[in-house]
Motif scaffolding. Sequence first.
Motif, PDB file in Angstrom:
ATOM      1  N   GLU A 208       0.806  -1.217   0.000  1.00 40.93           N
ATOM      2  CA  GLU A 208       0.000   0.000   0.000  1.00 40.93           C
ATOM      3  C   GLU A 208       0.843   1.273   0.000  1.00 40.93           C
ATOM      4  O   GLU A 208       0.438   2.289  -0.550  1.00 40.93           O
ATOM      5  CB  GLU A 208      -0.930   0.006   1.214  1.00 40.93           C
ATOM      6  N   ASP A 209       2.007   1.228   0.613  1.00 44.92           N
ATOM      7  CA  ASP A 209       2.813   2.437   0.755  1.00 44.92           C
ATOM      8  C   ASP A 209       3.961   2.526  -0.244  1.00 44.92           C
ATOM      9  O   ASP A 209       4.811   3.405  -0.136  1.00 44.92           O
ATOM     10  CB  ASP A 209       3.362   2.545   2.189  1.00 44.92           C
ATOM     11  N   PHE A 210       3.993   1.618  -1.225  1.00 46.67           N
ATOM     12  CA  PHE A 210       5.028   1.704  -2.257  1.00 46.67           C
ATOM     13  C   PHE A 210       4.534   2.641  -3.356  1.00 46.67           C
ATOM     14  O   PHE A 210       3.367   2.582  -3.751  1.00 46.67           O
ATOM     15  CB  PHE A 210       5.315   0.326  -2.855  1.00 46.67           C
ATOM     16  N   PRO A 211       5.405   3.519  -3.873  1.00 46.43           N
ATOM     17  CA  PRO A 211       4.953   4.495  -4.877  1.00 46.43           C
ATOM     18  C   PRO A 211       4.544   3.842  -6.193  1.00 46.43           C
ATOM     19  O   PRO A 211       4.882   2.688  -6.478  1.00 46.43           O
ATOM     20  CB  PRO A 211       6.173   5.405  -5.065  1.00 46.43           C
ATOM     21  N   TYR A 212       3.840   4.610  -7.000  1.00 41.61           N
ATOM     22  CA  TYR A 212       3.326   4.163  -8.295  1.00 41.61           C
ATOM     23  C   TYR A 212       4.466   3.763  -9.233  1.00 41.61           C
ATOM     24  O   TYR A 212       5.484   4.457  -9.324  1.00 41.61           O
ATOM     25  CB  TYR A 212       2.501   5.289  -8.914  1.00 41.61           C
ATOM     26  N   ILE A 213       4.305   2.617  -9.904  1.00 38.94           N
ATOM     27  CA  ILE A 213       5.277   2.172 -10.909  1.00 38.94           C
ATOM     28  C   ILE A 213       4.957   2.895 -12.214  1.00 38.94           C
ATOM     29  O   ILE A 213       3.880   2.712 -12.799  1.00 38.94           O
ATOM     30  CB  ILE A 213       5.209   0.648 -11.109  1.00 38.94           C
ATOM     31  N   ASN A 214       5.880   3.682 -12.702  1.00 40.03           N
ATOM     32  CA  ASN A 214       5.628   4.565 -13.838  1.00 40.03           C
ATOM     33  C   ASN A 214       5.915   3.864 -15.176  1.00 40.03           C
ATOM     34  O   ASN A 214       6.767   4.287 -15.956  1.00 40.03           O
ATOM     35  CB  ASN A 214       6.476   5.837 -13.712  1.00 40.03           C
ATOM     36  N   LYS A 252       8.935  12.781  -9.347  1.00 39.98           N
ATOM     37  CA  LYS A 252       8.678  13.293  -8.010  1.00 39.98           C
ATOM     38  C   LYS A 252       8.986  12.243  -6.944  1.00 39.98           C
ATOM     39  O   LYS A 252       9.651  12.530  -5.935  1.00 39.98           O
ATOM     40  CB  LYS A 252       7.225  13.754  -7.895  1.00 39.98           C
ATOM     41  N   ASP A 253       8.497  11.019  -7.155  1.00 46.58           N
ATOM     42  CA  ASP A 253       8.741   9.942  -6.187  1.00 46.58           C
ATOM     43  C   ASP A 253      10.199   9.512  -6.199  1.00 46.58           C
ATOM     44  O   ASP A 253      10.780   9.222  -5.144  1.00 46.58           O
ATOM     45  CB  ASP A 253       7.843   8.744  -6.488  1.00 46.58           C
TER      46      ASP A 253
END
Length: 282
Positions: A208-214, A252-253
């Motif tokens: 849940e707390d891992f950033p979005y995979i772009n 950003k991440d």
Amino acid sequence: MQPTLTIDRCELADTAQPAKLAELLFSQISNQLENPVPINIEACAAACGILEIKELETTGFEGGLIQDDTKTNGFILVNQTSQTFRKRFTIAHELGHFLNLRHVAKPGQTQLMCTKEDMSLREKGRNSVSDMEKEANEFASHLLMPKSFLATHRLIRQTPSLQNIIDLQNLCQVSKESAARRLTELHGDHVAIIFSKNGRFIYSVRSEDFPYINLKKDQQIFSKSLTKEFSGSIGDISDQEETDAFLWLDDKDARNWTIWEEVLLQQNGYRMTLLLGEVDEE
């Protein structure tokens, strides 16, 4: 010899939440067996009222459920060409339909038939059918890999790794994909799993707390990533190495995260990548 189980269906009738339903069922199983995992899914189904599990000669369906109007008894159908891990998950999936009082066939029908797409672990759109399939998948995952059993297990308490996923697969007799998903759900660390084929991104699952995979579906994975550079034989696992966060996350991440990468080589060009993240304190 299969163990004899006794399941009190009345204790399962007060919830339609798939995770809670699975945990209530596992609680009864674990009270009767010294070693409840891997779940003997055939014995569990029989104790719940499934009269027979029949192998299905078809390429169109992965599984099916035939049940009476009161859900007292039923038959589970399984694609005979599927691998053992898939058959186990299919049986658990159909049992999830059977035990959930909200999961009923269309008016005038007594059976639910599930295609591979229905049972896909990837996210689907929202409608009554897809909701039932997602709930049956959730039930199967929680029953075959029960949280109450795994919460204190070394596989969940250790730093996440691809070897942990393989060990979880073997412990619970599930597919690597199912084990990978469950690890991200149960582990407290920032972890994501990337599925790719021939250097192209398929999809990812994240805690849940891992950033979005772009990355988008079918997009080429960056050549400087360990996922693209690592070579070896099928089954080989790379070392866990620090990687460039900008290869996986949006700008950003990426500025705020340190990422480690680990790769498993699989058959037919498939690769499973584990990303372990840490938020930079500064």
